[in-house]
Structures are given as structure tokens and as C-alpha cells.
Design an enzyme around this catalytic site. Sequence first.
Site, PDB file in Angstrom:
ATOM      1  N   GLU A 277       0.886  -1.171   0.000  1.00  0.00           N
ATOM      2  CA  GLU A 277       0.000   0.000   0.000  1.00  0.00           C
ATOM      3  C   GLU A 277       0.911   1.203   0.000  1.00  0.00           C
ATOM      4  OE1 GLU A 277      -1.588   3.239   0.505  1.00  0.00           O
ATOM      5  OE2 GLU A 277      -1.493   2.718   2.627  1.00  0.00           O
ATOM      6  N   CYS A 311      -1.783   9.344   2.586  1.00  0.00           N
ATOM      7  CA  CYS A 311      -1.680   8.884   1.200  1.00  0.00           C
ATOM      8  C   CYS A 311      -2.955   9.199   0.431  1.00  0.00           C
ATOM      9  CB  CYS A 311      -1.364   7.397   1.146  1.00  0.00           C
ATOM     10  SG  CYS A 311      -2.526   6.359   2.040  1.00  0.00           S
TER      11      CYS A 311
END
Length: 536
Positions: A277, A311
Site C-alpha cells: 500500500e 496517502c
Amino acid sequence: MSGAPGRHPSLTRAGADLIGGEWVELVPAGSGGAGGLITSRNPAHPDRVVWSGQSRPDHVPAAVQAARHALPAWASAPAEKRFAVLRRFAQVCKARAGEMADLICDETGKVLWEARAEAGLLSSKVDITLDQTEVGGVGGLRRVAGYELKLADTRAGRCWFRPHGVMAVIGPFNFPAHLPNGHIVPALAMGNTVVFKPSDKAPGVGQLLGELFQEALEAEGWRDAGIMNVVQGGADIAARLVTDDGIDGILFTGSWPVGRKILEANLDRPGRIVALEMGGNNAAVVMPDADLRQVAIEIVRCAFNTTGQRCTCTRRVVLHEAVAARLIPAICKAAASLIVGDPRAGHPVFMGPIISEAARASVLRTQAEWARRAGDVLVESSAMEGPEGSETAGGWYVTPGVMRVDRFAPDEQGGAGCDVEVFGPLLRLCVVRSADEAIEQCNATRYGLVASIFTHDETLIRRFLFEARAGCINVNTGTAGASSKLPFGGLGLSGNHRPAGSFSPDYCAYPVAGMIETGPAATIAEGMRFEDAWLR
């Protein structure tokens, strides 16, 4: 913050690694076998050391060996025994949520209300993971429940799931408790054991997370076991962990450059599960019929929350020309009006400091570089230096920045609209003339984590949901703030199709297929001959 130097009051011990159920104090500087010195400082008050210790490279194989030793008993235990540990962990997290929030706040500079929200997510991950509700349930256990079907009168087909084995979890600094916890809980639920390396920017939070798991394990009777292990360190320790032959899987949250190194280091290990991720260069698209008040609030909130260190933060805004003249000034005024201050201030604060002095310098350096490449600085991001004695004096504070660029391009070498993720409070805008151009500009990135569109046009919404290249696609809400009840992951440089969130059990176990014969139905194929007399 009080307590011994280098030891936050939320922690029960000084810097240590957890190996085989035992906390091993990290050796002082200069001792044999020591690695690099790891020190985390409060970004709001850099003179205050939160955690310190000397990493130990030799602890990596020891932790992996401990996890390997504990694996058979843990994996073969009835699932309810493992689940009982996780439910106990949820109770422990609720009881010590205040301590965790204090440590997150002091070690990362996250404002206290955000730190408390993160601490509250730890127990809810257990609930989501263990949820097996048939109707309306969101838990991943239903995805790995296995099944059986009839293949013939005396033969059954069966699918069941096995744990991979020893899982390495590499954590980030921006959500130093929630994101690694999102890997660890499903990994343990499925019967894996874990070696966890926290971010070297938030080692204290990582150690406390290990303490909470260890408390739960011991409370449920799992003593002196290497089910959950913690090794502290920087890039050298991470590199050693992800290449250890005793590791069966790697669960990573961080940047694309580091994720690439992990992939490269494991090219000759195709059987090792790697779930990445990584970052995002997320776009929000705004069309003429959008609610502009909602747009301005959501874009500013999502661009600058956690000081731009998520993010999922909005990095790029694609505005239709019909609303640009009204919306751009509103976004700029809202950004400039955000309250930046001490995370523990008595008054409302939206943004605390950025994680480090180097991170702040990177934001300002990138802004200057983009300005040289024809970017128009609308709101200048700058280092916020408070007067001596003020709440922001000496801290690594940086104000929000907004820039306008001509176009976005999916490469690093272009102009001010180049495809670079800046992990800080810097937002770029561009203006387009049509829906076609808006979608093209939204997709003008090698990343693919989140995309958002603001419109009430149902036809355009359906098109955007189909054409936007991202793992998370939102409508009339911002890019930041994913739900743990949904899958979470991205495409391109944002991930490798191993979504976390409610789908995390998928990468924590693998399916096994079996055919179970209960009768004498041996098959004699064409061209094959067998006589019972041969057995006499």
C-alpha cells in the site's frame, strides 16, 4: 511530556525489541552488534526526545526464528482461541486509548483530536475483521470461510484456507498505529505469526502497539511465545527483514520507492506474498453543477488534514472553467485561514507540525522548483517560525500552499504539473473546459489510489466510476478518509492489487482445494488395466 529521557510516559519500558514474548532492551551506543541510533522527537518541540534506542540487526533473525517457532501452535489452535486474543486486544486498546493518543500526538505531531481518532480505530479493526454477519456484514472472515460441495455420490470437493506463515509488517509514520494494526489483526486471525518493524520516525507508537498485543496474548494464556514480535530500526533493519528466508509474506505501507525495493529484493521468491500500500497523487474533479461550498470545504479539508501527510490527501484539483473564477479564491482563502498550531493547544487547531525538518524542507524546495517551472503560487507554503516562548517556537511547522498549473502530466520530468507525490500541505490546481478533459487530467498520473468527482450529473457519475483509474473512487466527498468497512488499495504506483481494509484477510491466507473420496471409486482410465489378483 514527563518521564525518563527517551521514554514517553505512555510506555512501560525504555526502548526495546519484543522477541519470543520477551522484551529485550536495545543496547546503548557503542556496544557490539549494534546498528544505527534511532531517535524520535516531538515535531512540535524538537528538543523533546520521545523514544531512543540502538537498533540490533541480529534481532531480525532472532525475531523471525521466534515467530517460526510459535507458528505451529498458533496456526493449529481453534480459531476461537485466536479470536479471543484479538477480542482481548480490543478491550486493552479501549482501556489504554488515552495513552496511545498521547503518544501518537507527541511522536508524530498529529493534532490531539486526530490522534484520539486514530487510537479509537484499533479496537474497531477487530470488530470488522471478526464480523461474520451473513446479511449486511462487512467482515473479511466471510471471504475466507471455505466451502464444500458434492462432486459425486461418494466424493466431496472442499476449499479451505491456510495461513501463509511468518508475516513481516512494515509500518509508516503517518498512521503509526492504525495502518500496521490493519495488517496485524487479520494476519493473527488467520493463524499467521508476525514480525513488526515500526517506522523509525514513530518507534514509540510501534512499541506501545506491541505492548498492547503482548498484554492481550498473556491475558489469554499465550506466554513465552513469538506470536507477535517487534524489531526497531531504519532502512537497514527493514531490508534485512524483507529478505530473511524465514519470512512467508510482507505487508507494507509506505512510499513507492521503498515498495519498489521490496519487490526487487523478492524477485526470486515468487511464492512469498507481498502486499503493498503506497502513495497517491489523488485528484478531485469539479464540474459546473457542483455544490461549490461543499467542494471548497472538502478539498481544503482533504488536502491539508494531517498536515498533508495522508496517502489519500487531495494533491491535485481539476476544475471546470465555468466554476474556476469563484472556486479558486474560496479554496485559497479557506487554506490560508486554517489554524496551524501546537497539537495540544487549548484552542481549536486543524494542522500541527510536519514530521521532520527534512520533510518541511522538501515541501518548500518542491514548491520553489514548481514555481520555476511556470507554476503560479496562489498561497505560499512557508516555514512558520513562532516567537520565542510561543506555542510554535522551534517546531517543524509549515503553512498550507496552493499552486495553479497549466496541466498535469503522468511523468516526473514535466513542468509544474509533473507526477510527483509531495507528502505535505501543498495543493495544485488546473482548469479544464470539458468532462473529457477533466477525466483525462484526473488520470494523468502513474498513481491510482483515490479519485473524487463533484457533480450531480448521474450520467457523468456513472462514467467517472467506470473510467477513473483508482482503487477508491468517491462522489461529492473528498479523497481523504477511507472506511475500514470497505476495501482499501490502489493501482499503478499506489499498490499491487492487494487491497487492505475489509479485504485484508485475503492476503493473510491462501486457498487450498481438496477432493475427499469416501467410497471405493478408483477410476480405471481408458488404456489402463488392473487385476485384483495383483494384490494377492
